[in-house]
Design a protein around this motif. Structure first.
Motif, short mmCIF file in Angstrom:
data_model
loop_
_atom_site.label_atom_id
_atom_site.label_comp_id
_atom_site.label_asym_id
_atom_site.label_seq_id
_atom_site.Cartn_x
_atom_site.Cartn_y
_atom_site.Cartn_z
N ASN A 232 0.82 -1.21 0.00
CA ASN A 232 0.00 0.00 0.00
C ASN A 232 0.86 1.27 0.00
N GLU A 233 2.00 1.20 0.69
CA GLU A 233 2.87 2.38 0.79
C GLU A 233 3.62 2.67 -0.51
N SER A 234 4.14 1.63 -1.16
CA SER A 234 5.06 1.86 -2.28
C SER A 234 4.74 1.07 -3.53
N GLU A 235 3.72 0.22 -3.51
CA GLU A 235 3.42 -0.68 -4.62
C GLU A 235 4.61 -1.58 -4.94
N PHE A 236 5.38 -1.94 -3.89
CA PHE A 236 6.57 -2.79 -4.01
C PHE A 236 7.65 -2.13 -4.88
N LYS A 237 7.71 -0.80 -4.86
CA LYS A 237 8.74 -0.08 -5.61
C LYS A 237 9.83 0.38 -4.63
N PRO A 238 11.01 -0.25 -4.68
CA PRO A 238 12.06 0.06 -3.70
C PRO A 238 12.57 1.49 -3.79
N TRP A 239 12.39 2.14 -4.94
CA TRP A 239 12.89 3.50 -5.13
C TRP A 239 11.89 4.57 -4.71
N ALA A 240 10.70 4.17 -4.24
CA ALA A 240 9.64 5.13 -3.91
C ALA A 240 10.14 6.17 -2.90
N GLN A 241 9.76 7.42 -3.16
CA GLN A 241 10.17 8.50 -2.27
C GLN A 241 9.11 9.59 -2.27
N ARG A 242 8.82 10.11 -1.10
CA ARG A 242 7.81 11.16 -0.98
C ARG A 242 8.30 12.20 0.03
N THR A 243 8.33 13.45 -0.39
CA THR A 243 8.78 14.52 0.49
C THR A 243 7.72 14.81 1.55
N GLU A 244 8.17 14.93 2.79
CA GLU A 244 7.28 15.26 3.91
C GLU A 244 7.72 16.62 4.46
N GLY A 245 7.36 17.66 3.71
CA GLY A 245 7.85 19.00 4.03
C GLY A 245 7.52 19.46 5.43
N HIS A 246 6.31 19.11 5.90
CA HIS A 246 5.90 19.57 7.22
C HIS A 246 6.69 18.91 8.34
N LEU A 247 7.41 17.83 8.00
CA LEU A 247 8.24 17.14 8.99
C LEU A 247 9.73 17.35 8.75
N ASN A 248 10.05 18.14 7.71
CA ASN A 248 11.45 18.32 7.31
C ASN A 248 12.13 16.98 7.10
N ASP A 249 11.44 16.09 6.44
CA ASP A 249 11.94 14.73 6.23
C ASP A 249 11.34 14.24 4.92
N ALA A 250 11.56 12.95 4.63
CA ALA A 250 10.96 12.33 3.45
C ALA A 250 10.71 10.87 3.76
N SER A 251 9.77 10.27 3.03
CA SER A 251 9.47 8.85 3.18
C SER A 251 10.27 8.09 2.13
#
Length: 249
Positions: free
Chosen positions: A35-54
């Motif tokens: 559900n999070e990445s569709e089994f894509k190891p390269w998946a990345q999502r910016t979490e600007g409000h946390l100053n981080d990324a998934s």
């Protein structure tokens, strides 16, 4: 070159050690990864409000991975070599995702749906009971939203009204639980990518395995016996015809 997502079997093999080490059901670990990445190891999502990324399969925040014992780099995914470093290494990502999920299951006293809700929305939201009155919940914060002191009407990109009896992030929980039921059934039946699995079949908890039964040989034995009978009958028929022609009858 277009990156390739992992197959279910590839993800299962990678998830098994993490499930075994943490006691998290492998089917639940796979459900969240799907559900999070569709089994894509390269998946990345910016979490600007946390100053981080998934990052990666389990969309791990670096801060969350660090809080669960990770001391390495964020890393990256090499499209050509089809392998990653740091949190983009699938096995590493799954291990720290499993550690985090294990801690949530412990805090939730084994309540899987509450732990799944917390994985996505944070423990502060999931520890609450399901809504008793319609409640507003921010599903996606704007990249400009501050880490603290957020104002929903100003900083939220998508507001949802949570109905009584729902988790704040009910759609996320529903999606993960649907995958969980599907994967648990597939693993229990020995079906991977729609085909039987040889060797061992992962169990429903912690990656336990049990041997599969060997294919039955009854049908092949019956075929051999029946073929022998047919040949014998044919031979007797030929012998009778020859005797008749020779005047033996």
């Amino acid at each position: 070159m277009t990156p390739r997502a992992l197959t279910f079997e590839e993800a299962r093999v990678l998830a098994a050690p993490a499930a075994t080490a943490t006691g998290v059901p492998v089917w639940l670990l796979l459900a969240i990864a799907r559900n999070e990445s569709e089994f894509k190891p390269w998946a990345q999502r910016t979490e600007g409000h946390l100053n981080d990324a998934s990052h990666g399969l389990m969309q791990m925040l670096y801060a969350t991975a660090h809080a669960n014992g990770y001391t390495g780099i964020i890393g990256r995914w090499d499209v050509v070599a089809e392998r990653g470093t740091g949190l983009y290494d699938p096995a590493t990502n799954l291990m720290y995702g499993a550690r985090f999920l294990s801690s949530l299951l412990a805090r939730a006293n084994g309540d899987i749906e509450r732990a799944v809700s917390a994985y996505n929305a944070g423990w502060g939201n999931a520890k609450k009971s399901m809504a008793t009155v319609p409640t507003r919940f921010c599903e996606i914060w704007k990249p400009t939203a501050p880490a603290t002191g957020r104002v929903m009407d100003r900083d939220c990109a998508r507001i949802r009204i949570v109905q009584p009896g729902e988790w704040p992030n009910q759609r996320y929980v529903t999606a993960v639980m649907q995958y969980a039921r599907e994967f648990r059934s597939r693993l229990a039946s020995g079906s991977v990518e729609g085909a039987p699995v040889g060797g061992v079949v992962p169990g429903g908890s912690g990656g336990e395995s049990q041997p599969t039964a060997a294919p039955s040989t009854d049908s092949s034995a019956a075929f051999v016996v029946n073929s022998g009978v047919v040949i014998l009958i044919a031979a007797l028929g030929v012998a009778a015809w020859l005797l008749k022609r020779g005047g033996g009858w």
